[in-house]
Every structure is written in structure tokens, then in C-alpha cells.
Design a protein around this motif. Structure first.
Motif, short mmCIF file in Angstrom:
data_model
loop_
_atom_site.label_atom_id
_atom_site.label_comp_id
_atom_site.label_asym_id
_atom_site.label_seq_id
_atom_site.Cartn_x
_atom_site.Cartn_y
_atom_site.Cartn_z
N ASN A 481 64.32 -11.47 9.45
CA ASN A 481 64.00 -12.17 10.69
C ASN A 481 64.92 -11.74 11.83
O ASN A 481 66.15 -11.84 11.72
N PHE A 482 64.32 -11.29 12.93
CA PHE A 482 65.11 -10.87 14.08
C PHE A 482 65.24 -11.97 15.13
O PHE A 482 66.17 -11.96 15.93
N GLU A 483 64.34 -12.93 15.11
CA GLU A 483 64.32 -13.96 16.15
C GLU A 483 65.63 -14.74 16.21
O GLU A 483 66.10 -15.09 17.29
N ASN A 484 66.22 -15.03 15.06
CA ASN A 484 67.48 -15.78 15.04
C ASN A 484 68.62 -14.99 15.67
O ASN A 484 69.59 -15.57 16.17
N VAL A 485 68.52 -13.68 15.62
CA VAL A 485 69.59 -12.83 16.14
C VAL A 485 69.37 -12.52 17.61
O VAL A 485 70.33 -12.31 18.37
N GLN A 486 68.13 -12.51 18.04
CA GLN A 486 67.79 -12.08 19.39
C GLN A 486 68.55 -12.86 20.46
O GLN A 486 69.10 -12.29 21.40
N GLN A 487 68.59 -14.19 20.32
CA GLN A 487 69.27 -15.00 21.33
C GLN A 487 70.76 -14.70 21.38
O GLN A 487 71.36 -14.64 22.45
N LEU A 488 71.37 -14.49 20.21
CA LEU A 488 72.79 -14.15 20.17
C LEU A 488 73.06 -12.83 20.88
O LEU A 488 74.05 -12.68 21.60
N LEU A 489 72.16 -11.86 20.70
CA LEU A 489 72.32 -10.56 21.34
C LEU A 489 72.13 -10.67 22.86
O LEU A 489 72.86 -10.04 23.63
N LEU A 490 71.17 -11.47 23.28
CA LEU A 490 70.95 -11.66 24.70
C LEU A 490 72.16 -12.28 25.36
O LEU A 490 72.58 -11.88 26.46
N GLU A 491 72.77 -13.25 24.69
CA GLU A 491 73.97 -13.88 25.23
C GLU A 491 75.13 -12.90 25.27
O GLU A 491 75.90 -12.86 26.24
N ALA A 492 75.27 -12.11 24.20
CA ALA A 492 76.39 -11.16 24.13
C ALA A 492 76.26 -10.08 25.21
O ALA A 492 77.23 -9.73 25.88
N THR A 493 75.05 -9.55 25.39
CA THR A 493 74.86 -8.50 26.39
C THR A 493 74.94 -9.05 27.80
O THR A 493 75.33 -8.34 28.73
N ALA A 494 74.58 -10.33 27.99
CA ALA A 494 74.70 -10.95 29.32
C ALA A 494 76.17 -11.07 29.72
O ALA A 494 76.52 -10.90 30.89
N LYS A 495 77.04 -11.33 28.77
CA LYS A 495 78.47 -11.43 29.05
C LYS A 495 79.05 -10.08 29.44
O LYS A 495 80.03 -10.00 30.16
N ASP A 496 78.44 -9.01 28.93
CA ASP A 496 78.95 -7.67 29.23
C ASP A 496 78.84 -7.36 30.71
O ASP A 496 79.73 -6.76 31.30
N GLY A 497 77.72 -7.76 31.32
CA GLY A 497 77.50 -7.46 32.73
C GLY A 497 77.44 -5.97 32.98
O GLY A 497 77.32 -5.14 32.09
N GLU A 498 77.50 -5.60 34.24
CA GLU A 498 77.54 -4.19 34.61
C GLU A 498 78.96 -3.68 34.41
O GLU A 498 79.93 -4.38 34.65
N PHE A 499 79.09 -2.48 33.97
CA PHE A 499 80.42 -1.93 33.75
C PHE A 499 80.43 -0.44 34.05
O PHE A 499 79.43 0.23 33.97
N ARG A 500 81.60 -0.01 34.42
CA ARG A 500 81.81 1.42 34.67
C ARG A 500 82.41 2.04 33.43
O ARG A 500 83.36 1.51 32.85
N ARG A 501 81.87 3.14 33.03
CA ARG A 501 82.37 3.82 31.84
C ARG A 501 83.29 4.96 32.24
O ARG A 501 83.34 5.35 33.40
N ASN A 502 84.00 5.48 31.28
CA ASN A 502 84.96 6.54 31.58
C ASN A 502 84.30 7.72 32.27
O ASN A 502 83.24 8.19 31.85
#
Length: 538
Positions: A481-502
């Protein structure tokens, strides 16, 4: 027990895995400490679009985001004004480690004062001798030019060796440690002494090795493969959000012999401590997911990472590079490595035996066949990236992390401005990159693994749509089941925001030609055009 044998559990349904190779059931930790001696096209699919991350694409980027909020520096006193006049800073409790550090500092000062007093009352001839000796030591340590990260020890990979193991490696290399790195040798000596005589005995008393070896790996592991700086860490952290998985932590990998009885205390004292990885400034904590290769190099020393420690000797003999794929290693070495792998995985699972291991190690990319032998039902994820970007980022990895492990000085850069293709750095990267994929493609041709066993993703897609890529992995490998993980991933990637890489300097035409030639099949198999390395649809 046969290599990779599937052993039924008590229920008769879930398979478990025992140690492969010729290692006997009576192997002890001391056995692990002796050191080492010696076209399948990708599935046709468009880039995933199911989930949409909010990460800004930048082809010069590296894996893993930094925090969303920018760092703001205030002049002295300005931070207090920002906090408000009535704010009070909470006093942190003094930990046992802090007390030990204070006591050690006082002891060092006392010894220094005593030595100074003795020196004052020495006869003149002895003063001259001592002075000349000090000047001699300083002359050995001095180098005409500065050595980058010379004094760094916190990322030293060899923090889990026993004292016996440490001296075996020193003897193998004739005790050759350059004076500029003597402090690193002292650091390893102190840590290995505590491991051997304080922490390991307590670990054995509370968690006997026989008990750990008697446990079973109830679910087949999931391995993330790909070259260094290809997005393996980012993918590892995202997949670890699923609480059905468990990954080795930073502390477990750097202290594989003693973490069971110490990890709770370490987590309490240092759980909030964050360090920045030197090659990309990504924050890591003691409990962050880590690559298991660090645990294996500390347990048995059969790892190419050893070549970064005894760097000059490795340039001459290539003693440790054979442990990248083990295709040229002896049967006994392969058996010891397999034993260390299974022992470490069982130890990581010991307190969480209902979980499924998720592991990432770029070196494992060269060991596809070995891992399939050990765990016949294991699943694999391979992540690829623009080879030119990988080359640039791996250069930074060498010069910002791997040199922090050196006990022997190597001039990696040479005349890099005029002839970048004729440097030790260039040769080392091509040897590593090419060696990994020579072995990977050879194993792939032999095994012929299906899409439900080995799936492919791209770094460029992961950065553009992280949730969509992870969903594709769950679907391809039938991970549940991916549905249980999807919300956690959405929250985690939302915290990342835009970022500049090396950002990396451009690489020369000669270097590009070498990369194209050495990694020709990589460009073809994973869909990167050879002129600029741009990802193309397949």
C-alpha cells in the motif's frame, strides 16, 4: 548452511535468510576483525508525473535539499534584540560527556604546566636537546602548502575498529602514517581502545553474539543502487519515511560492534546534534539513515573505503579496490564479507525484527550478483544521473570527504588547471565509476532480473517529482500500500522547499571525452545523450 538458503520460519510462510559463503556458524567478531588480505534495456516509460514536488530543477545540482529557511547572520548582540528584551536563554544540563571533556582539559593543562616547570629546571644541554627534538617534529609535520581538512576527525570512517584490528592494518602497511595525520592515528587508537576494553565487553554481556546470530531476517531486504552522488541518499531518506522499513543509522554504521547497548544513551545525549556533510552541507543526525558500507568497513575491513585511509599505498598496490566487486577476491574473503553483511543486518534488525531492511550503498552497485546470492528474494532500485554531473560532484566528494579519512598524503589535484585529465583525482574517479558499472552490467547480463525485482529511476525525475518516483517504485516492485506513505512524503517534500544545489566548475573537453569513452554503456542503457549528458526519454 548453503549460500542464500531460504529457511522457513515457525509459521512456515515467511522466508528468512542465513549467512552465505563458507563462513562457519562458529565465526566470532574476532574473525571479522582480521582485515582483508588481498543489454538489458530499461523499461520504456515517460518520466513519472503522479506526485509533484516543489523542488526547483537545476542541472548543476546535488542530491538532498538543505533547509527551506535561509540562514541569517546577525552582528554580535543583534540576535538578542531580535529575540526581545524579556527573553531568557535556557541553560542546558551538563552531560557526562561534557564533564569528561572539562576534566580532560584540566588534566591537559596540569600536564602542560608540569612539563613547563620541569623544562625550566632542566640543565641547558637537555633544554637544547628537547628544543631540537621539538623543531624536528615540527619540521616533519610542516608542508609547504596547506592540506585541506587536515585536522578533521569527526567524519573519520574507522571509528568502529577494535585495537587489534587497527594494529593489523598498521602492520600490513608497515606503520606508515604521515606525520601530518598523526592526530588521526591517535584518535583511532583512543576510540579503538575504548571499543575493545570498555564498550564491546558490555555489548557482549548484554547482547551475546550467539543470540544475535540466532535471529532471522524475516523479510527480504530492499537495496538502493547507483553511483555516488546520483541521488541514493535522497531516495534512501524518502523511502525510510515508510515505518514498515528500517535503515541502519549513522551511529550504528560507525559503531557496529557496540551500538545495541549504547544507542539509547547516545540518542539522549546527542540526538539533537546535527552535523553538515562536508560535500553538500546536508544536515545529518546520529539517527539519520546511513549507508551500510561504513558498518562493513568497521567490522571486517573488506571494502574499497580502506583505500582512502591508506591512500598512497592503495595507489601503488590497489589492495582494496578488489573489494568493490569481489570478483578478484579469494573465496575466504568473500565468505568473511558475506558473514559480516548478514551479522550486521541481523544486528540492525535485532530490536525491530518485524521490519524490512532498506539499504543503500553505492559500492553495492558492483555486487548485484553477490547480494542476489545472499538474499534471493531481495528487491533492487537503481538510480542514475547525468554522468558529467556525477563526475563533478564526485570530485567534490573526494576533496571534501574522502581526504578526511587519509592517513597517508596524496596530491589528488596536481596541475589540475592546465591538465585536469592527468591528475590523480581524475584517474581515481574514472577507476571507481568505471569499475562499479563494469561489474554491474556483467552481473545484470548474467542474472536477467525482471522489472518486479530490479526497477530503474532517474535523479532528474526524483528532483522534479519525488512522490511520483517513489510511487512508481512501489508499483514496480509490489511493495504494498502506497497511500499510507504518500501523505508522509508530501509533508516531507513540502518542508524541503526550493533549494539551491552545489554549483560546479565546467569540466574540460578532454575530461568529457574520457567520461564518454569509459562510461559508453552507461549513457546508452540509462538514456543520457553523450554530448551534454542530458536525460532523454526511452
Amino acid at each position: 548452511m548453503n549460500d542464500g538458503a531460504v529457511v522457513p520460519t515457525a509459521s512456515g510462510t515467511s522466508p528468512s535468510y542465513d549467512r552465505g559463503g563458507a563462513a562457519s556458524d562458529e565465526s566470532k567478531p574476532s574473525d571479522l576483525s582480521n582485515g582483508g588480505g588481498g543489454s538489458h534495456p530499461l523499461p520504456s516509460a515517460a518520466p513519472p508525473t503522479w506526485g509533484q514536488g516543489n523542488i526547483k530543477e537545476d542541472p548543476s545540482a546535488d542530491e538532498n535539499p538543505v533547509d527551506k529557511a535561509p540562514l541569517v547572520y546577525y552582528p554580535t548582540g543583534e540576535a538578542d534584540k531580535k529575540a526581545g528584551a524579556g527573553s531568557h536563554k535556557k541553560k542546558r544540563p551538563v552531560t557526562a560527556m561534557k564533564k569528561a571533556y572539562i576534566a580532560l582539559r584540566k588534566f591537559t593543562v596540569a600536564i602542560g604546566l608540569a612539563a613547563l616547570a620541569i623544562f625550566v629546571y632542566m640543565p641547558v644541554i637537555l633544554k637544547i636537546i628537547v628544543g631540537l627534538f621539538i623543531l624536528f617534529i615540527l619540521s616533519l609535520i610542516y608542508l609547504p602548502r596547506s592540506v585541506k581538512h587536515r585536522w578533521e576527525v569527526k567524519f573519520m570512517v574507522a571509528q568502529g575498529w577494535t585495537l587489534r584490528q587497527w594494529f593489523v592494518y598498521l602492520a600490513r602497511h608497515n606503520f606508515v602514517v604521515d606525520p601530518i595525520y598523526w592526530h588521526r592515528a591517535l584518535f583511532i587508537t583512543v576510540i579503538s581502545t575504548f571499543t575493545s576494553f570498555v564498550w564491546a565487553p558490555k555489548e557482549e554481556k548484554e547482547y551475546p553474539e550467539e543470540t544475535i546470530r540466532a535471529t532471522t531476517i524475516q523479510q527480504p531486504p530492499l537495496f538502493i543502487l547507483g553511483h555516488f552522488r546520483s541521488g541514493t541518499t535522497r531516495l534512501h531518506e524518502l523511502m525510510s519515511k515508510d515505518d514498515r522499513f528500517v535503515a541502519p543509522t549513522v551511529y550504528q554504521c560507525f559503531a557496529p560492534r557496540v551500538f545495541l547497548h549504547r544507542e539509547e544513551a547516545i540518542s539522549e545525549q546527542f540526538g539533537k546534534l546535527q552535523m553538515r556533510r562536508p560535500m553538500d552541507s546536508v544536515k545529518v543526525r546520529m539517527e539519520s539513515p546511513q549507508e551500510d558500507e561504513f558498518g562493513l568497513v568497521n567490522l571486517c575491513g573488506l571494502s574499497p573505503y580502506m583505500g582512502a585511509i591508506f591512500a598512497r599505498a592503495e595507489r601503488i598496490k590497489n589492495t582494496y579496490f578488489q573489494y568493490l566487486s569481489f570478483k578478484e577476491a579469494s573465496t575466504e574473503e568473500v565468505a568473511r564479507w558475506k558473514d559480516a553483511v548478514v551479522f550486521f543486518y541481523k544486528k540492525v534488525l535485532f530490536k525491530k525484527q518485524d521490519k524490512r531492511l532498506i539499504l543503500k550503498s553505492p559500492a553495492h552497485t558492483a555486487r548485484l550478483k553477490l547480494l542476489h546470492e545472499l538474499f534471493p528474494d531481495a528487491k533492487f532500485i537503481h538510480i542514475s544521473r547525468n554522468p558529467f554531473e556525477v563526475y563533478q560532484s564526485t570530485s567534490k566528494l573526494f576533496m571534501d570527504l574522502l581526504i578526511q579519512w587519509n592517513l597517508q598524503y596524496v596530491d589528488y589535484l596536481g596541475d589540475i588547471q592546465s591538465h585536469p585529465e592527468d591528475t590523480e583525482l581524475h584517474r581515481s574517479i574514472l577507476q571507481l565509476y568505471g569499475g562499479i558499472y563494469d561489474s554491474f552490467f556483467q552481473d545484470l547480463d548474467e542474472l536477467g532480473l525482471g522489472k518486479d525485482v530490479l526497477t530503474y529511476v532517474k535523479y532528474e525525475d526524483l528532483m522534479r517529482s519525488p512522490v511520483g518516483v517513489v510511487e512508481k517504485i512501489y508499483k514496480d516492485l509490489r511493495l504494498g500500500n502506497f497511500e499510507n506513505v504518500q501523505q508522509l512524503l508530501l509533508e516531507a517534500t513540502a518542508k524541503d522547499g526550493e533549494f539551491r544545489r552545489n554549483a560546479h566548475p565546467n569540466i574540460s573537453a578532454n575530461v568529457k571525452n574520457d567520461v564518454r569513452t569509459r562510461l559508453a554503456r552507461y549513457f546508452t542503457e540509462f538514456g543520457y545523450e553523450p554530448e551534454h549528458g542530458t536525460s532523454v526519454s526511452q
